[in-house]
Design an enzyme around this catalytic site. Structure first.
Site, PDB file in Angstrom:
ATOM      1  N   ALA A   1      -2.227   5.098  -0.744  1.00 17.86           N
ATOM      2  CA  ALA A   1      -3.078   3.973  -1.092  1.00 17.86           C
ATOM      3  C   ALA A   1      -3.660   4.249  -2.473  1.00 17.86           C
ATOM      4  O   ALA A   1      -3.617   5.385  -2.950  1.00 17.86           O
ATOM      5  CB  ALA A   1      -4.202   3.864  -0.059  1.00 17.86           C
TER       6      ALA A   1
ATOM      7  N   GLY B   1      -0.517   6.618   2.534  1.00 16.04           N
ATOM      8  CA  GLY B   1      -0.087   5.247   2.770  1.00 16.04           C
ATOM      9  C   GLY B   1       1.392   5.039   2.448  1.00 16.04           C
ATOM     10  O   GLY B   1       2.024   4.132   3.002  1.00 16.04           O
TER      11      GLY B   1
ATOM     12  N   GLU C   1       3.133   6.094   5.475  1.00 21.57           N
ATOM     13  CA  GLU C   1       2.815   5.110   6.516  1.00 21.57           C
ATOM     14  C   GLU C   1       3.635   3.833   6.334  1.00 21.57           C
ATOM     15  O   GLU C   1       4.094   3.233   7.300  1.00 21.57           O
ATOM     16  CB  GLU C   1       1.313   4.819   6.504  1.00 21.57           C
ATOM     17  CG  GLU C   1       0.512   6.033   6.949  1.00 21.57           C
ATOM     18  CD  GLU C   1      -0.980   5.846   6.825  1.00 21.57           C
ATOM     19  OE1 GLU C   1      -1.447   5.494   5.718  1.00 21.57           O
ATOM     20  OE2 GLU C   1      -1.685   6.037   7.830  1.00 21.57           O
TER      21      GLU C   1
ATOM     22  N   GLU D   1      -4.299  12.745   3.563  1.00 22.06           N
ATOM     23  CA  GLU D   1      -5.604  12.077   3.531  1.00 22.06           C
ATOM     24  C   GLU D   1      -6.761  13.014   3.836  1.00 22.06           C
ATOM     25  O   GLU D   1      -7.870  12.859   3.331  1.00 22.06           O
ATOM     26  CB  GLU D   1      -5.624  10.901   4.521  1.00 22.06           C
ATOM     27  CG  GLU D   1      -4.840   9.676   4.068  1.00 22.06           C
ATOM     28  CD  GLU D   1      -3.374   9.720   4.458  1.00 22.06           C
ATOM     29  OE1 GLU D   1      -2.857  10.819   4.749  1.00 22.06           O
ATOM     30  OE2 GLU D   1      -2.742   8.647   4.460  1.00 22.06           O
TER      31      GLU D   1
HETATM   32  C1  3H9 Z   1      -4.239   6.951   1.637  1.00 22.57           C
HETATM   33  O1  3H9 Z   1      -3.072   6.751   1.418  1.00 22.57           O
HETATM   34  C2  3H9 Z   1      -5.021   6.249   2.710  1.00 22.57           C
HETATM   35  C3  3H9 Z   1      -4.135   5.543   3.726  1.00 22.57           C
HETATM   36  O2  3H9 Z   1      -3.814   6.414   4.786  1.00 22.57           O
HETATM   37  C4  3H9 Z   1      -4.866   4.401   4.385  1.00 22.57           C
HETATM   38  C5  3H9 Z   1      -5.174   3.207   3.519  1.00 22.57           C
HETATM   39  C6  3H9 Z   1      -5.792   2.050   4.308  1.00 22.57           C
HETATM   40  N1  3H9 Z   1      -4.448   6.495  -6.156  1.00 22.57           N
HETATM   41  O3  3H9 Z   1      -1.888  14.142  -9.695  1.00 22.57           O
HETATM   42  P1  3H9 Z   1      -1.328  13.642 -10.961  1.00 22.57           P
HETATM   43  C7  3H9 Z   1      -3.412   9.196 -10.425  1.00 22.57           C
HETATM   44  S1  3H9 Z   1      -5.150   8.026   0.702  1.00 22.57           S
HETATM   45  C8  3H9 Z   1      -4.876   6.313  -7.419  1.00 22.57           C
HETATM   46  O4  3H9 Z   1      -1.848  14.216 -12.223  1.00 22.57           O
HETATM   47  P2  3H9 Z   1       1.223  14.864 -10.399  1.00 22.57           P
HETATM   48  C9  3H9 Z   1      -4.141  10.465 -10.850  1.00 22.57           C
HETATM   49  O5  3H9 Z   1      -5.531  10.312 -10.778  1.00 22.57           O
HETATM   50  C10 3H9 Z   1      -4.027   8.620  -0.526  1.00 22.57           C
HETATM   51  N2  3H9 Z   1      -4.548   7.125  -8.456  1.00 22.57           N
HETATM   52  O6  3H9 Z   1       0.281  13.722 -10.978  1.00 22.57           O
HETATM   53  C11 3H9 Z   1      -3.632  10.640 -12.264  1.00 22.57           C
HETATM   54  O7  3H9 Z   1      -4.357   9.772 -13.097  1.00 22.57           O
HETATM   55  P3  3H9 Z   1      -4.686  10.175 -14.619  1.00 22.57           P
HETATM   56  C12 3H9 Z   1      -3.094   9.628   0.022  1.00 22.57           C
HETATM   57  C13 3H9 Z   1      -3.746   8.153  -8.184  1.00 22.57           C
HETATM   58  O8  3H9 Z   1       2.586  14.504 -10.797  1.00 22.57           O
HETATM   59  C14 3H9 Z   1      -2.194  10.136 -12.182  1.00 22.57           C
HETATM   60  O9  3H9 Z   1      -2.146   9.303 -11.025  1.00 22.57           O
HETATM   61  N3  3H9 Z   1      -2.299  10.168  -1.058  1.00 22.57           N
HETATM   62  C15 3H9 Z   1      -3.265   8.397  -6.897  1.00 22.57           C
HETATM   63  O10 3H9 Z   1       0.671  16.205 -10.731  1.00 22.57           O
HETATM   64  C16 3H9 Z   1      -1.166  11.237 -12.038  1.00 22.57           C
HETATM   65  O11 3H9 Z   1      -1.528  12.065 -10.937  1.00 22.57           O
HETATM   66  C17 3H9 Z   1      -2.696  11.239  -1.749  1.00 22.57           C
HETATM   67  O12 3H9 Z   1      -3.712  11.827  -1.490  1.00 22.57           O
HETATM   68  C18 3H9 Z   1      -3.642   7.516  -5.855  1.00 22.57           C
HETATM   69  N4  3H9 Z   1      -3.212   7.683  -4.589  1.00 22.57           N
HETATM   70  O13 3H9 Z   1       1.094  14.725  -8.818  1.00 22.57           O
HETATM   71  C19 3H9 Z   1      -1.794  11.665  -2.874  1.00 22.57           C
HETATM   72  N5  3H9 Z   1      -2.481   9.509  -6.920  1.00 22.57           N
HETATM   73  O14 3H9 Z   1      -3.361  10.388 -15.269  1.00 22.57           O
HETATM   74  C20 3H9 Z   1      -2.575  11.824  -4.141  1.00 22.57           C
HETATM   75  C21 3H9 Z   1      -2.463   9.919  -8.205  1.00 22.57           C
HETATM   76  O15 3H9 Z   1      -5.475   9.025 -15.125  1.00 22.57           O
HETATM   77  N6  3H9 Z   1      -1.767  12.142  -5.282  1.00 22.57           N
HETATM   78  N7  3H9 Z   1      -3.227   9.109  -8.975  1.00 22.57           N
HETATM   79  O16 3H9 Z   1      -5.490  11.451 -14.517  1.00 22.57           O
HETATM   80  C22 3H9 Z   1      -1.201  13.363  -5.473  1.00 22.57           C
HETATM   81  O17 3H9 Z   1      -1.284  14.249  -4.649  1.00 22.57           O
HETATM   82  C23 3H9 Z   1      -0.505  13.591  -6.775  1.00 22.57           C
HETATM   83  O18 3H9 Z   1      -0.945  12.622  -7.680  1.00 22.57           O
HETATM   84  C24 3H9 Z   1       1.050  13.538  -6.717  1.00 22.57           C
HETATM   85  C25 3H9 Z   1       1.611  13.615  -8.171  1.00 22.57           C
HETATM   86  C26 3H9 Z   1       1.551  14.729  -5.916  1.00 22.57           C
HETATM   87  C27 3H9 Z   1       1.528  12.255  -6.121  1.00 22.57           C
END
Ligand code: 3H9
Length: 680
Positions: free
Chosen positions: A63, A102, A105, A125
């Site tokens: 999400a 998400g 999901e 999450e």
């Molecule tokens: C969820 O899904 C809830 C659901 O169950 C229910 C909903 C109802 N959203 O980490 P990076 C941004 S909760 C917004 O440096 P990498 C990040 O801030 C979510 N922004 O890249 C950064 O911005 P900036 C569950 C996001 O290649 C840029 O993207 N998912 C999100 O080192 C690059 O990110 C997670 O917890 C997001 N979801 O790693 C996964 N994700 O460039 C969270 C990233 O401005 N994400 N950004 O600083 C990660 O773990 C890593 O970003 C990922 C890539 C492994 C994907």
């Protein structure tokens, strides 16, 4: 069609592609066209199957976290997944990169999941203080069984595609063209002519191994340390087993709503963005190029030097380790060998990997052997003269463009840089012990450090899996300077009436993994004693313990007693008597001290020192301080770091309580920093 969601056709199969860089988060501008596209394709008789794929570097990574805390705009993720499940034609998610939260999901709403060989799938999450709120806790157990689902959801650690295939989470691994494979997979299913079954209807794995589930859930409850999310995750997976699907889904939704509005999740979401923000440095734009680090030199093979060598070798970077003589070198490399052997014995590392890493570390007593290093990290004795001498010698051997780093914990990096003919190449890389394990790395920017040197340090820090935070020069930098401020009240609290176990208990109840006195006993009291003596300082109680040979766990006695060489601290009446005597000698009438007072008097100086650090520009932003404290000192993640916690408490209250304690004690630690004034 929108820019974020496009639909193409491969004859009878439609391919829906999400394109929302950088990580294809399910923002509202994705959900809306995605819902519309799926509705249209469901009704289109010329479409016989649907593939859901993503452009760019990854499948949907979750999400959009920036939308949390704001009113949810429809359609929400649950609505999209529910719509997917009503589609009678076969649907498949084509997964590359990471399908997280998400994203996974959404994929669970499809009948099938086809993954690239390098893909990883997970529900992280919990790391944001949440539980999966798009049906993940209810659908995942239906594919992998409740015990495995619980482990994945509570650790938040993604699994590789091959494991997901073995568990039944994915249906096939694509070789070559992913989308093409998913299309071909659906054609195969259409040819079979069997009705595809949505995940919600697959119940046969739910009854698997209930005893393993209960054991894992009980273990989790013990480890949760005041965090609500892991417990909510377990409750929700249990609901998936015990309640009808829709009731379990509704219960998950209610738990998600509660967590997302709570302080713990706010704190953990703050840390998620803070960690990414910390990597951005004022004055270092994208135009500054980081140098390539192909080989590292390390000076000093003691505990720190050895740990640092392992940190680089673990990331595949060859290391030359320098010591003053062969005996010291043999001791250092011997210790590294033992550490790797211990990991193999524990089962956390296989023998071949350990051997490969060890082979990357070579020893020398000759400075000339550092000539080809792109980065040299000095981890010698904490003494200015020793360090200045080393940096002067490095001028003779280090190649042009090499970054020269000191691992000093306290010393003035400007003074160290001044001993070098190339101060622009000098900076601090302050690792935390054990350096091969701890994630935090304070990168100290000295007056003359060049942007290129800083960029190189930041880039190599990421390569070795560290969380770098750039700080300025001052005694103890951000972390240790604040630690000194926090410790200042410990002795006073003991004298006035608290016992070590009471202070430690207040800390663990607050969420710390252990209290300060357990920590001192673990680290060894003699180190602080020696440092105090060197600086002509005293600490009546700690000094008395050391004079009695009580150095902590290693001598079986410290602030606590440890029976038979064990690690379990037992309150010791001798220590209580010592505290009583010392207090009486000072005419202090001991009183009962509440946990609230303990937390205030130890944590407010921490916040105040953080504020002074910001006032002086030693840290770039308050959130950097939070990253230092969470990753280097174990500040509870559910409180978001000291500065975020202060905001939660309320800045007004922080100011008032500091002023109150300043008036009562007269101590500088409580004199409110001007940085605090006016903050709301
Ligand atoms: C969820 O899904 C809830 C659901 O169950 C229910 C909903 C109802 N959203 O980490 P990076 C941004 S909760 C917004 O440096 P990498 C990040 O801030 C979510 N922004 O890249 C950064 O911005 P900036 C569950 C996001 O290649 C840029 O993207 N998912 C999100 O080192 C690059 O990110 C997670 O917890 C997001 N979801 O790693 C996964 N994700 O460039 C969270 C990233 O401005 N994400 N950004 O600083 C990660 O773990 C890593 O970003 C990922 C890539 C492994 C994907």
């Amino acid at each position: 069609m929108s820019r974020s969601v496009t639909v193409s056709r491969d004859n009878e199969i439609a391919v829906v592609t999400i394109d929302n860089p950088p990580v294809n988060a399910l923002s509202h501008h994705v959900r809306e066209p995605l819902y519309a596209a799926l509705t249209e394709l469901a009704a289109d008789d010329t479409v016989r199957g649907i593939v859901l794929a993503c452009a760019g570097r990854t499948f949907v990574a979750g999400a959009d976290i920036t939308e949390f805390g704001k009113p949810m705009q429809k359609p929400d993720l649950n609505g999209i997944v529910a719509l997917l499940e009503t589609i009678a034609k076969p649907t498949a998610a084509a997964i590359h990169g990471t399908a997280l939260g998400g994203g996974l999901e959404l994929a669970l709403g499809c009948h099938f999941r086809i993954a690239d060989r390098t893909a990883r799938l997970g529900l992280p999450e919990v790391k944001l203080g949440l539980l999966p709120g798009g049906g993940g806790t209810v659908r995942l157990p239906r594919l992998v069984g409740p015990a495995k689902a619980l482990r994945m959801i509570v650790t938040g650690t993604p699994v590789p595609a091959a494991e997901a295939l073995a568990d039944g989470l994915v249906d096939a691994i694509a070789e070559g063209d992913l989308t093409g494979s998913a299309v071909a997979f659906l054609r195969g299913k259409l040819a079979e002519g069997v009705r595809p079954i949505p995940v919600r209807e697959r119940n046969d794995k739910l009854g698997e191994d209930p005893a393993a589930f209960e054991r894992a859930a009980a273990d989790l409850a013990r480890k949760a340390r005041g965090l609500e999310a892991p417990l909510a995750c377990a409750e929700s997976v249990r609901n998936a087993v015990s309640l009808p699907f829709d009731q379990a889904l509704a219960a998950e939704h209610a738990l998600f709503r509660k967590l997302v509005a709570g302080d713990q999740s706010k704190a953990q979401r703050h840390l998620f963005f803070a960690e990414r923000e910390a990597a951005k440095v004022v004055g270092i734009g994208k135009d500054v190029k980081a140098g390539d680090v192909a080989r590292v030199g390390i000076i000093g093979a003691g505990t720190m030097g050895g740990g640092i060598a392992m940190a680089f070798a673990n990331a595949g970077i060859p290391v030359t380790l320098l010591e003053t003589d062969d005996a010291a070198l043999a001791r250092g490399t011997g210790m590294i060998g033992k550490n790797y052997a211990a990991s193999v014995a524990r089962g956390s590392l296989d023998e071949a990997t350990a051997a490969r890493r060890l082979a990357l570390i070579s020893g020398t007593t000759d400075y000339a052997a550092l000539a080809d290093a792109d980065l040299i990290v000095e981890a010698a004795f904490e003494d200015m003269a020793v360090k200045r001498d080393i940096f002067a010698r490095l001028d003779q051997v280090a190649k042009a463009g090499a970054v020269l780093a000191t691992n000093t914990s306290y010393l003035d990096v400007n003074a160290i840089a001044a001993a070098s003919a190339r101060p622009e190449a000098v900076l601090g890389m302050h690792f935390f012990s054990p350096a091969n394990v701890m994630k935090l790395l304070e990168i100290v920017r000295a007056e003359k450090t060049s942007p290129e040197a800083l960029a190189t340090a930041l880039s190599v820090a990421k390569r070795i899996g560290k969380i770098p935070v750039v700080v300025g020069v001052c005694h103890g930098f951000v972390g240790n300077r604040m630690l000194t401020a926090r410790s200042s009240e410990n002795e006073a609290l003991l004298m006035e009436g608290a016992l070590p176990a009471e202070i430690d208990r207040a800390f663990t109840d607050f969420g710390w993994p252990m209290g300060p006195f357990q920590m001192y006993d673990l680290a060894g009291l003699d180190i602080g004693w020696r440092n105090r003596k060197a600086r002509g300082e005293t600490a009546a109680l700690a000094d008395a313990l050391c004079e009695a040979g009580r150095f902590g766990q290693k001598t079986g006695k410290g602030w606590y007693a440890y029976a038979d060489g064990g690690r379990t601290p037992t309150p010791d009446p001798d220590v209580e008597a010592l505290i009583g005597r010392e207090a009486a000698a000072r005419g202090i009438a001991r009183r009962t001290i509440s946990a609230e007072e303990i937390i205030e008097r130890t944590h407010l100086p921490l916040v105040n020192e953080g504020a002074r650090i910001l006032e002086e520009g030693i840290a770039q932003r308050a959130s950097d301080i939070d990253i230092v404290w969470v990753n280097g000192y174990g500040f509870p993640v559910g409180k978001g770091g000291p500065m975020f916690w202060a905001g939660l408490e309320g800045w007004q209250k922080v100011r008032e309580r500091l002023a109150y304690w300043h008036e009562r004690t007269g101590r500088d630690a409580f004199r409110p920093s001007p940085w605090l004034s006016g903050r709301e």
